[in-house]
Scaffold this motif. Structure first.
Motif, mmCIF file in Angstrom:
data_model
loop_
_atom_site.group_PDB
_atom_site.id
_atom_site.type_symbol
_atom_site.label_atom_id
_atom_site.label_comp_id
_atom_site.label_asym_id
_atom_site.label_seq_id
_atom_site.Cartn_x
_atom_site.Cartn_y
_atom_site.Cartn_z
ATOM 1 N N ARG A 98 0.846 -1.195 0.000
ATOM 2 C CA ARG A 98 0.000 0.000 0.000
ATOM 3 C C ARG A 98 0.886 1.252 0.000
ATOM 4 N N TYR A 99 0.550 2.187 -0.871
ATOM 5 C CA TYR A 99 1.186 3.516 -0.877
ATOM 6 C C TYR A 99 0.060 4.521 -0.741
ATOM 7 N N ALA B 42 -6.771 -4.724 -2.641
ATOM 8 C CA ALA B 42 -6.060 -3.711 -3.424
ATOM 9 C C ALA B 42 -6.892 -3.239 -4.612
ATOM 10 N N ALA B 43 -7.654 -4.153 -5.208
ATOM 11 C CA ALA B 43 -8.444 -3.797 -6.388
ATOM 12 C C ALA B 43 -9.483 -2.728 -6.090
ATOM 13 N N GLU B 44 -9.982 -2.670 -4.855
ATOM 14 C CA GLU B 44 -10.965 -1.656 -4.468
ATOM 15 C C GLU B 44 -10.323 -0.300 -4.216
ATOM 16 N N LEU B 45 -9.028 -0.304 -3.938
ATOM 17 C CA LEU B 45 -8.346 0.912 -3.493
ATOM 18 C C LEU B 45 -7.473 1.551 -4.564
ATOM 19 N N GLN C 86 -7.709 5.153 -6.305
ATOM 20 C CA GLN C 86 -8.903 5.811 -5.810
ATOM 21 C C GLN C 86 -8.588 7.089 -5.027
ATOM 22 N N HIS C 87 -9.520 8.045 -5.122
ATOM 23 C CA HIS C 87 -9.548 9.199 -4.232
ATOM 24 C C HIS C 87 -10.545 8.882 -3.114
ATOM 25 N N LEU C 88 -10.052 8.798 -1.891
ATOM 26 C CA LEU C 88 -10.933 8.567 -0.747
ATOM 27 C C LEU C 88 -11.171 9.913 -0.076
ATOM 28 N N TRP C 89 -12.366 10.449 -0.253
ATOM 29 C CA TRP C 89 -12.680 11.796 0.230
ATOM 30 C C TRP C 89 -13.048 11.760 1.722
ATOM 31 N N LEU C 90 -12.295 12.506 2.511
ATOM 32 C CA LEU C 90 -12.559 12.613 3.942
ATOM 33 C C LEU C 90 -13.166 13.972 4.285
ATOM 34 N N THR C 91 -13.536 14.706 3.285
ATOM 35 C CA THR C 91 -14.214 15.991 3.448
ATOM 36 C C THR C 91 -15.224 16.108 2.313
ATOM 37 N N ALA C 92 -16.088 17.119 2.388
ATOM 38 C CA ALA C 92 -17.092 17.288 1.342
ATOM 39 C C ALA C 92 -16.412 17.595 0.006
ATOM 40 N N ARG C 93 -16.968 17.032 -1.066
ATOM 41 C CA ARG C 93 -16.406 17.283 -2.389
ATOM 42 C C ARG C 93 -16.662 18.732 -2.815
#
Length: 247
Positions: free
Chosen positions: A139-140, A234-237, A240-247
């Protein structure tokens, strides 16, 4: 058994607020954590705090100049040789510069951010990519910025630097897709971008108890999301951009 048991995870920028929370969380979940920073004193203090608060913590500190590509490559090679595998590099190196208006933007701010934000990420990603390819669960992760997706007039240099690092990380994700597929054709390693507006630490909340910090991500929450990267395929990640705030 935690998903982090037996994992070897390196954290770049470990002495910053995000790094401190993340190192503590990873150690509590059983990972072998290698905390890296350029400042020996801050690094020693962090390692001592984690060992005191997490009984049995498997943590070591490593002074690294992330602007020296050979030093970073040597570090990655040494970790893999010492432990037999490296399962993660979390790039938590930050920096911000800005101005009141677009016209007031200073190109020396860009120069600073280019080194602090862009160059350091380029060096860690290039150095650790081969080891993460060889890990069964590489993972990076980097911390992206909402500003890169909606730049403000006075934040041109910062937004441009973060956009550059996100693009670079997506290119790394593509390399994982091409080079680390399992029998089903799915990647075994993932490069991920966690997008925030800004971070807030317990110390910041204590200093300004009246502040709302709207849209900010708590460092503890960020640490939780980073630790959870090994709970998902890994295929799910990957990419990907994992948003931790509102877009």
């Amino acid at each position: 058994m935690s998903s982090l048991d037996s994992k070897v995870i390196a954290v770049a920028g470990a002495s910053g607020p995000a790094g401190q929370a993340t190192v503590r969380r990873l150690a509590a979940d059983g990972a072998t954590v290698v905390a890296a920073d350029i400042d020996q004193q801050r690094l020693d203090a962090l390692v001592d705090r984690v060992r005191s608060s997490v009984p049995g913590a498997k943590i070591t500190g490593q002074v690294i100049d992330l602007l020296d590509p050979q030093e970073v490559h040597d570090w990655a090679d040494h970790l893999e040789a010492e432990h037999g595998h490296v399962d993660g590099l979390l790039h938590l190196v930050g920096g911000w510069r800005g101005s009141k208006t677009f016209h007031d933007s200073r190109l020396d701010d860009w120069d600073f951010l280019h080194d602090t934000v862009v160059r350091t990420l380029q060096h860690t990603s290039l150095a650790f990519q081969p080891a993460l390819l060889r890990s069964p669960a590489g993972r990076y992760a980097m911390i992206g910025a909402a500003a890169a997706h909606k730049p403000t007039a006075g934040g041109a240099a910062y937004a441009a630097a973060k956009a550059a690092t996100e693009a670079w990380t997506l290119a790394m994700a593509n390399s994982f897709l091409k080079e680390t597929t399992d029998a089903d054709g799915a990647p075994t390693a993932a490069a991920v971008i966690l997008v925030i507006k800004a971070l807030v630490s317990p110390e910041m909340r204590a200093e300004k108890p009246e502040a709302k910090f709207a849209g900010f991500t708590d460092t503890a929450d960020l640490a939780d999301h980073l630790a959870a990267l090994w709970d998902r395929p890994a295929a799910e990640l990957n990419g990907q951009h994992l948003w931790l705030t509102a877009r």
